[in-house]
Enzyme design. Structure first.
Site, PDB file in Angstrom:
ATOM      1  N   LEU A 151       0.835  -1.202   0.000  1.00  0.00           N
ATOM      2  CA  LEU A 151       0.000   0.000   0.000  1.00  0.00           C
ATOM      3  C   LEU A 151       0.870   1.253   0.000  1.00  0.00           C
ATOM      4  O   LEU A 151       0.524   2.259  -0.635  1.00  0.00           O
ATOM      5  CB  LEU A 151      -0.929   0.003   1.213  1.00  0.00           C
ATOM      6  CG  LEU A 151      -1.869   1.204   1.305  1.00  0.00           C
ATOM      7  CD1 LEU A 151      -2.810   1.251   0.109  1.00  0.00           C
ATOM      8  CD2 LEU A 151      -2.654   1.176   2.601  1.00  0.00           C
ATOM      9  N   TYR A 152       1.996   1.210   0.713  1.00  0.00           N
ATOM     10  CA  TYR A 152       2.917   2.347   0.697  1.00  0.00           C
ATOM     11  C   TYR A 152       3.299   2.710  -0.727  1.00  0.00           C
ATOM     12  O   TYR A 152       3.208   3.865  -1.147  1.00  0.00           O
ATOM     13  CB  TYR A 152       4.163   2.008   1.521  1.00  0.00           C
ATOM     14  CG  TYR A 152       5.312   2.974   1.327  1.00  0.00           C
ATOM     15  CD1 TYR A 152       5.200   4.300   1.742  1.00  0.00           C
ATOM     16  CD2 TYR A 152       6.501   2.555   0.724  1.00  0.00           C
ATOM     17  CE1 TYR A 152       6.253   5.185   1.550  1.00  0.00           C
ATOM     18  CE2 TYR A 152       7.548   3.431   0.541  1.00  0.00           C
ATOM     19  CZ  TYR A 152       7.424   4.750   0.960  1.00  0.00           C
ATOM     20  OH  TYR A 152       8.462   5.624   0.760  1.00  0.00           O
ATOM     21  N   ALA A 153       3.715   1.705  -1.505  1.00  0.00           N
ATOM     22  CA  ALA A 153       4.105   1.957  -2.889  1.00  0.00           C
ATOM     23  C   ALA A 153       2.923   2.450  -3.710  1.00  0.00           C
ATOM     24  O   ALA A 153       3.065   3.339  -4.559  1.00  0.00           O
ATOM     25  CB  ALA A 153       4.673   0.680  -3.505  1.00  0.00           C
ATOM     26  N   THR A 155       0.384   4.239  -2.704  1.00  0.00           N
ATOM     27  CA  THR A 155       0.096   5.647  -2.416  1.00  0.00           C
ATOM     28  C   THR A 155       1.092   6.566  -3.109  1.00  0.00           C
ATOM     29  O   THR A 155       0.733   7.657  -3.571  1.00  0.00           O
ATOM     30  CB  THR A 155       0.100   5.934  -0.903  1.00  0.00           C
ATOM     31  OG1 THR A 155       1.396   5.652  -0.343  1.00  0.00           O
ATOM     32  CG2 THR A 155      -0.962   5.114  -0.178  1.00  0.00           C
TER      33      THR A 155
END
Length: 346
Positions: A151-153, A155
Protein backbone atom coordinates in the site's frame (compact mmCIF):
# COMPACT_ATOMS: atom_id res chain seq x y z
CA UNK A 1 14.19 32.95 -1.29
CA UNK A 2 11.77 31.11 0.97
CA UNK A 3 11.61 27.32 0.63
CA UNK A 4 8.88 25.20 2.21
CA UNK A 5 10.25 21.81 3.24
CA UNK A 6 7.84 19.27 4.67
CA UNK A 7 9.02 16.50 6.95
CA UNK A 8 11.89 18.47 8.48
CA UNK A 9 11.92 16.34 11.63
CA UNK A 10 12.40 13.31 9.39
CA UNK A 11 15.60 11.86 8.02
CA UNK A 12 15.76 13.29 4.51
CA UNK A 13 13.78 16.44 5.30
CA UNK A 14 16.19 17.36 8.09
CA UNK A 15 19.20 17.08 5.82
CA UNK A 16 17.52 18.97 2.97
CA UNK A 17 16.48 21.82 5.25
CA UNK A 18 20.02 22.00 6.64
CA UNK A 19 21.49 22.20 3.15
CA UNK A 20 19.06 24.89 2.02
CA UNK A 21 19.95 26.95 5.10
CA UNK A 22 23.64 26.43 4.32
CA UNK A 23 22.93 28.06 0.93
CA UNK A 24 21.62 31.15 2.71
CA UNK A 25 17.94 30.65 1.95
CA UNK A 26 14.98 30.87 4.33
CA UNK A 27 13.28 27.61 5.27
CA UNK A 28 9.77 27.07 6.56
CA UNK A 29 9.83 23.55 7.97
CA UNK A 30 6.62 21.59 8.49
CA UNK A 31 6.28 18.37 10.46
CA UNK A 32 3.60 16.71 12.59
CA UNK A 33 6.10 14.81 14.80
CA UNK A 34 4.15 11.56 14.62
CA UNK A 35 5.23 8.63 16.75
CA UNK A 36 5.89 6.08 13.99
CA UNK A 37 9.39 5.81 15.45
CA UNK A 38 11.28 7.24 18.45
CA UNK A 39 10.10 10.82 18.83
CA UNK A 40 13.34 11.71 20.61
CA UNK A 41 15.28 11.33 17.36
CA UNK A 42 12.83 13.63 15.58
CA UNK A 43 13.10 16.16 18.38
CA UNK A 44 16.90 16.05 18.26
CA UNK A 45 16.84 16.79 14.53
CA UNK A 46 14.34 19.60 15.05
CA UNK A 47 16.43 21.16 17.83
CA UNK A 48 19.42 21.44 15.51
CA UNK A 49 17.30 23.23 12.93
CA UNK A 50 15.68 25.58 15.46
CA UNK A 51 19.08 27.00 16.30
CA UNK A 52 19.68 28.00 12.67
CA UNK A 53 19.00 31.58 11.49
CA UNK A 54 16.36 31.64 8.78
CA UNK A 55 14.45 28.58 9.97
CA UNK A 56 10.78 28.68 10.96
CA UNK A 57 9.21 25.56 12.45
CA UNK A 58 5.56 24.75 11.89
CA UNK A 59 3.94 21.81 13.67
CA UNK A 60 1.01 20.72 11.57
CA UNK A 61 -0.56 17.62 10.10
CA UNK A 62 -0.78 17.74 6.32
CA UNK A 63 -4.32 16.43 6.51
CA UNK A 64 -5.27 19.87 7.87
CA UNK A 65 -5.87 21.27 4.40
CA UNK A 66 -6.96 24.72 5.58
CA UNK A 67 -3.82 25.09 7.68
CA UNK A 68 -1.54 24.12 4.80
CA UNK A 69 -3.34 26.59 2.55
CA UNK A 70 -2.87 29.38 5.12
CA UNK A 71 0.79 28.47 5.45
CA UNK A 72 1.33 28.88 1.71
CA UNK A 73 -0.59 32.16 1.69
CA UNK A 74 1.47 33.54 4.58
CA UNK A 75 4.96 32.56 3.44
CA UNK A 76 4.54 32.36 -0.37
CA UNK A 77 7.52 30.03 -0.88
CA UNK A 78 9.15 30.08 -4.31
CA UNK A 79 10.02 26.40 -3.95
CA UNK A 80 8.22 23.54 -2.20
CA UNK A 81 10.11 20.34 -1.37
CA UNK A 82 7.55 17.84 -0.10
CA UNK A 83 9.20 15.00 1.82
CA UNK A 84 6.68 14.35 4.59
CA UNK A 85 4.91 11.00 4.36
CA UNK A 86 4.03 7.90 6.29
CA UNK A 87 7.11 5.86 5.52
CA UNK A 88 7.86 2.16 5.82
CA UNK A 89 7.02 -0.79 3.63
CA UNK A 90 6.23 -3.38 6.31
CA UNK A 91 4.31 -0.97 8.56
CA UNK A 92 1.73 -0.52 5.80
CA UNK A 93 0.61 -4.07 6.56
CA UNK A 94 -0.10 -3.10 10.17
CA UNK A 95 -1.59 0.37 9.85
CA UNK A 96 -2.81 1.01 6.31
CA UNK A 97 -5.03 3.92 7.33
CA UNK A 98 -1.98 6.00 8.25
CA UNK A 99 -0.82 5.82 4.62
CA UNK A 100 -4.15 7.03 3.28
CA UNK A 101 -4.30 9.97 5.68
CA UNK A 102 -0.69 11.12 5.23
CA UNK A 103 0.26 10.09 1.71
CA UNK A 104 -3.02 10.69 -0.10
CA UNK A 105 -4.99 13.26 1.90
CA UNK A 106 -1.78 15.03 2.93
CA UNK A 107 -0.49 15.20 -0.63
CA UNK A 108 -3.86 16.51 -1.79
CA UNK A 109 -3.46 19.34 0.75
CA UNK A 110 -0.09 20.22 -0.76
CA UNK A 111 -1.47 20.17 -4.30
CA UNK A 112 -4.40 22.41 -3.40
CA UNK A 113 -2.06 24.82 -1.62
CA UNK A 114 0.31 25.12 -4.59
CA UNK A 115 -2.69 25.49 -6.88
CA UNK A 116 -3.87 28.49 -4.87
CA UNK A 117 -0.41 30.01 -4.36
CA UNK A 118 1.83 28.62 -7.12
CA UNK A 119 5.55 28.24 -6.38
CA UNK A 120 8.15 28.06 -9.14
CA UNK A 121 8.50 24.31 -8.60
CA UNK A 122 7.12 21.50 -6.46
CA UNK A 123 9.54 18.63 -5.85
CA UNK A 124 8.03 15.64 -4.08
CA UNK A 125 9.22 12.30 -2.73
CA UNK A 126 8.24 9.10 -4.45
CA UNK A 127 9.95 5.74 -3.95
CA UNK A 128 11.68 2.90 -5.75
CA UNK A 129 8.98 0.67 -4.26
CA UNK A 130 6.63 1.77 -7.04
CA UNK A 131 8.47 -0.61 -9.38
CA UNK A 132 6.93 -3.46 -7.42
CA UNK A 133 6.65 -6.60 -9.54
CA UNK A 134 8.78 -5.09 -12.32
CA UNK A 135 11.80 -7.36 -12.72
CA UNK A 136 13.69 -5.46 -15.46
CA UNK A 137 16.92 -4.08 -14.00
CA UNK A 138 18.08 -1.39 -13.72
CA UNK A 139 14.77 0.21 -12.81
CA UNK A 140 14.06 3.06 -15.20
CA UNK A 141 11.38 5.76 -14.94
CA UNK A 142 10.69 5.03 -18.61
CA UNK A 143 9.49 1.54 -17.64
CA UNK A 144 6.02 0.85 -16.34
CA UNK A 145 5.43 0.91 -12.60
CA UNK A 146 1.86 -0.33 -12.47
CA UNK A 147 2.15 -3.30 -10.13
CA UNK A 148 3.05 -2.04 -6.63
CA UNK A 149 3.40 -4.75 -3.99
CA UNK A 150 2.49 -2.70 -0.91
CA UNK A 151 0.00 0.00 0.00
CA UNK A 152 2.92 2.35 0.70
CA UNK A 153 4.10 1.96 -2.89
CA UNK A 154 0.56 2.32 -4.20
CA UNK A 155 0.10 5.65 -2.42
CA UNK A 156 3.35 6.96 -3.87
CA UNK A 157 2.36 5.89 -7.38
CA UNK A 158 -0.93 7.68 -6.80
CA UNK A 159 1.02 10.81 -5.80
CA UNK A 160 2.75 10.78 -9.17
CA UNK A 161 -0.57 10.55 -11.02
CA UNK A 162 -2.13 13.27 -8.86
CA UNK A 163 0.85 15.56 -9.45
CA UNK A 164 0.69 15.10 -13.21
CA UNK A 165 -2.99 16.05 -13.28
CA UNK A 166 -2.41 19.22 -11.24
CA UNK A 167 0.66 20.16 -13.27
CA UNK A 168 -1.43 19.82 -16.43
CA UNK A 169 -4.48 21.66 -15.12
CA UNK A 170 -2.76 24.50 -13.29
CA UNK A 171 0.68 24.78 -14.89
CA UNK A 172 2.77 24.34 -11.74
CA UNK A 173 6.03 22.49 -12.56
CA UNK A 174 6.26 19.27 -10.54
CA UNK A 175 9.03 16.68 -10.22
CA UNK A 176 8.72 13.33 -8.46
CA UNK A 177 11.87 11.66 -7.17
CA UNK A 178 11.93 7.90 -6.64
CA UNK A 179 14.32 7.35 -3.73
CA UNK A 180 16.48 4.22 -3.50
CA UNK A 181 17.54 2.96 -0.02
CA UNK A 182 18.83 6.13 1.62
CA UNK A 183 21.24 5.73 4.57
CA UNK A 184 23.54 7.88 6.66
CA UNK A 185 23.72 9.96 9.87
CA UNK A 186 20.38 10.78 11.49
CA UNK A 187 18.78 7.87 9.63
CA UNK A 188 15.50 6.20 10.53
CA UNK A 189 15.71 3.64 13.36
CA UNK A 190 13.34 1.26 11.55
CA UNK A 191 15.81 0.75 8.70
CA UNK A 192 18.59 -1.82 8.42
CA UNK A 193 21.66 0.31 9.30
CA UNK A 194 20.39 1.27 12.77
CA UNK A 195 18.60 -2.04 13.39
CA UNK A 196 21.76 -3.95 12.54
CA UNK A 197 24.10 -1.63 14.45
CA UNK A 198 22.03 -1.65 17.62
CA UNK A 199 21.74 -5.43 17.61
CA UNK A 200 25.39 -6.02 16.78
CA UNK A 201 26.61 -3.75 19.58
CA UNK A 202 24.29 -5.53 22.00
CA UNK A 203 25.52 -8.95 20.91
CA UNK A 204 22.09 -9.85 19.55
CA UNK A 205 21.35 -11.54 16.21
CA UNK A 206 20.34 -9.50 13.19
CA UNK A 207 17.45 -10.55 10.95
CA UNK A 208 18.70 -11.24 7.43
CA UNK A 209 15.75 -11.68 5.10
CA UNK A 210 15.66 -13.95 2.05
CA UNK A 211 18.65 -15.70 3.59
CA UNK A 212 20.82 -12.75 2.62
CA UNK A 213 20.13 -13.09 -1.10
CA UNK A 214 19.21 -9.43 -1.45
CA UNK A 215 20.79 -6.38 -3.04
CA UNK A 216 19.97 -2.73 -2.57
CA UNK A 217 21.01 0.48 -4.29
CA UNK A 218 22.27 2.00 -1.03
CA UNK A 219 22.56 5.78 -1.50
CA UNK A 220 24.32 8.04 0.96
CA UNK A 221 22.26 10.93 2.29
CA UNK A 222 24.61 13.68 1.02
CA UNK A 223 24.23 12.35 -2.53
CA UNK A 224 20.45 12.29 -2.13
CA UNK A 225 20.37 15.89 -0.89
CA UNK A 226 22.57 17.04 -3.76
CA UNK A 227 20.21 15.35 -6.20
CA UNK A 228 17.10 16.89 -4.64
CA UNK A 229 18.52 20.40 -4.78
CA UNK A 230 19.78 19.87 -8.33
CA UNK A 231 16.34 18.68 -9.42
CA UNK A 232 14.71 21.62 -7.65
CA UNK A 233 16.83 24.03 -9.69
CA UNK A 234 15.62 22.49 -12.98
CA UNK A 235 11.81 22.67 -13.25
CA UNK A 236 10.43 20.46 -16.03
CA UNK A 237 8.60 21.75 -19.08
CA UNK A 238 6.07 19.97 -21.31
CA UNK A 239 7.56 17.91 -24.12
CA UNK A 240 4.96 17.92 -26.91
CA UNK A 241 7.38 16.13 -29.23
CA UNK A 242 7.09 13.07 -26.98
CA UNK A 243 3.58 12.47 -28.27
CA UNK A 244 4.71 12.28 -31.89
CA UNK A 245 2.44 13.59 -34.62
CA UNK A 246 -1.18 12.83 -35.56
CA UNK A 247 0.21 10.83 -38.46
CA UNK A 248 2.72 8.98 -36.26
CA UNK A 249 1.62 9.06 -32.60
CA UNK A 250 3.90 7.64 -29.94
CA UNK A 251 3.13 5.78 -26.73
CA UNK A 252 3.42 8.24 -23.86
CA UNK A 253 6.57 8.09 -21.76
CA UNK A 254 5.81 7.54 -18.02
CA UNK A 255 8.79 9.72 -17.05
CA UNK A 256 7.77 12.90 -18.90
CA UNK A 257 4.66 14.56 -20.27
CA UNK A 258 3.77 16.14 -23.61
CA UNK A 259 1.11 18.31 -21.97
CA UNK A 260 2.32 19.15 -18.45
CA UNK A 261 5.44 20.56 -16.75
CA UNK A 262 6.02 17.23 -15.04
CA UNK A 263 8.82 14.69 -14.68
CA UNK A 264 9.70 11.62 -12.65
CA UNK A 265 13.33 10.72 -11.90
CA UNK A 266 15.13 7.96 -10.06
CA UNK A 267 17.48 9.20 -7.38
CA UNK A 268 19.89 6.53 -6.24
CA UNK A 269 23.50 5.45 -6.39
CA UNK A 270 23.33 3.35 -9.55
CA UNK A 271 25.55 0.69 -7.96
CA UNK A 272 23.74 -2.05 -6.01
CA UNK A 273 25.34 -3.58 -2.95
CA UNK A 274 24.60 -7.12 -1.83
CA UNK A 275 23.13 -7.26 1.66
CA UNK A 276 25.89 -9.55 2.90
CA UNK A 277 28.48 -7.08 1.60
CA UNK A 278 26.76 -4.24 3.44
CA UNK A 279 26.82 -6.30 6.64
CA UNK A 280 30.54 -7.02 6.17
CA UNK A 281 31.30 -3.30 5.73
CA UNK A 282 29.29 -2.54 8.86
CA UNK A 283 31.14 -5.25 10.80
CA UNK A 284 34.50 -3.73 9.89
CA UNK A 285 33.38 -0.21 10.82
CA UNK A 286 32.08 -1.37 14.20
CA UNK A 287 34.75 -3.96 14.90
CA UNK A 288 31.98 -6.45 15.70
CA UNK A 289 31.02 -9.79 14.16
CA UNK A 290 27.31 -10.01 13.36
CA UNK A 291 25.27 -12.99 14.50
CA UNK A 292 22.98 -13.58 11.53
CA UNK A 293 19.47 -14.98 11.84
CA UNK A 294 18.56 -16.07 8.33
CA UNK A 295 14.89 -15.55 7.50
CA UNK A 296 12.61 -15.97 4.47
CA UNK A 297 11.49 -13.17 2.18
CA UNK A 298 8.97 -10.80 3.75
CA UNK A 299 5.63 -9.85 2.14
CA UNK A 300 5.98 -6.88 -0.17
CA UNK A 301 9.79 -7.13 -0.35
CA UNK A 302 11.86 -7.45 -3.53
CA UNK A 303 15.17 -9.23 -3.98
CA UNK A 304 17.05 -6.36 -5.57
CA UNK A 305 16.97 -2.73 -6.60
CA UNK A 306 19.18 -0.86 -9.05
CA UNK A 307 18.48 2.69 -10.19
CA UNK A 308 19.00 4.03 -13.67
CA UNK A 309 19.79 7.67 -12.82
CA UNK A 310 20.84 8.72 -16.31
CA UNK A 311 17.84 11.04 -16.79
CA UNK A 312 18.51 12.94 -13.57
CA UNK A 313 22.19 13.16 -14.47
CA UNK A 314 21.40 14.48 -17.95
CA UNK A 315 18.90 17.03 -16.61
CA UNK A 316 20.88 18.29 -13.62
CA UNK A 317 24.42 16.90 -13.57
CA UNK A 318 23.59 14.63 -10.64
CA UNK A 319 26.62 12.45 -9.84
CA UNK A 320 26.43 10.31 -6.69
CA UNK A 321 29.91 9.43 -5.53
CA UNK A 322 30.02 8.23 -1.92
CA UNK A 323 31.45 4.69 -1.67
CA UNK A 324 29.62 2.35 0.69
CA UNK A 325 32.71 2.06 2.93
CA UNK A 326 32.89 5.83 3.38
CA UNK A 327 29.18 6.25 3.91
CA UNK A 328 28.96 3.47 6.48
CA UNK A 329 31.98 4.84 8.36
CA UNK A 330 30.30 8.26 8.63
CA UNK A 331 27.06 6.63 9.73
CA UNK A 332 28.81 4.59 12.43
CA UNK A 333 30.66 7.68 13.75
CA UNK A 334 27.34 9.51 14.07
CA UNK A 335 25.60 6.52 15.66
CA UNK A 336 28.25 6.09 18.35
CA UNK A 337 28.21 9.83 19.08
CA UNK A 338 24.42 10.09 19.25
CA UNK A 339 23.44 6.79 20.90
CA UNK A 340 26.71 5.97 22.63
CA UNK A 341 28.72 2.79 22.59
CA UNK A 342 27.41 0.18 25.09
CA UNK A 343 30.78 -1.55 25.02
CA UNK A 344 32.35 1.36 26.91
CA UNK A 345 30.00 1.00 29.85
CA UNK A 346 30.20 -2.80 29.97
Amino acid sequence: MTVLVTGTAGFIGFHVASAVLDHGETVVGLDNFNTYYDIRLKQARAERLRDRPGFTEVRMDLAESAGVLDLMATHRPRLVIHLAAQAGVRYSLENPRAYLDSNLVGFFSILEAVRAHPPEHLVFASTSSVYGANTVQPFSPHHGADHPLTLYAATKKANEAMAHSYAHLFGVPMTGLRFFTVYGPWGRPDMAPILFTRAMLAGEPIKVFNNGKMARDFTYIDDIVAGILAAAAHPPTPRPEAAGTPQAPQALDPATSPIAPFAVHNIGNGRPVELMTFISVLERALGVQAHKHMMPMQPGDVTGTLADVSDLTAATGYAPGTPIEEGVARFVAWYLDFYGDPRRSA
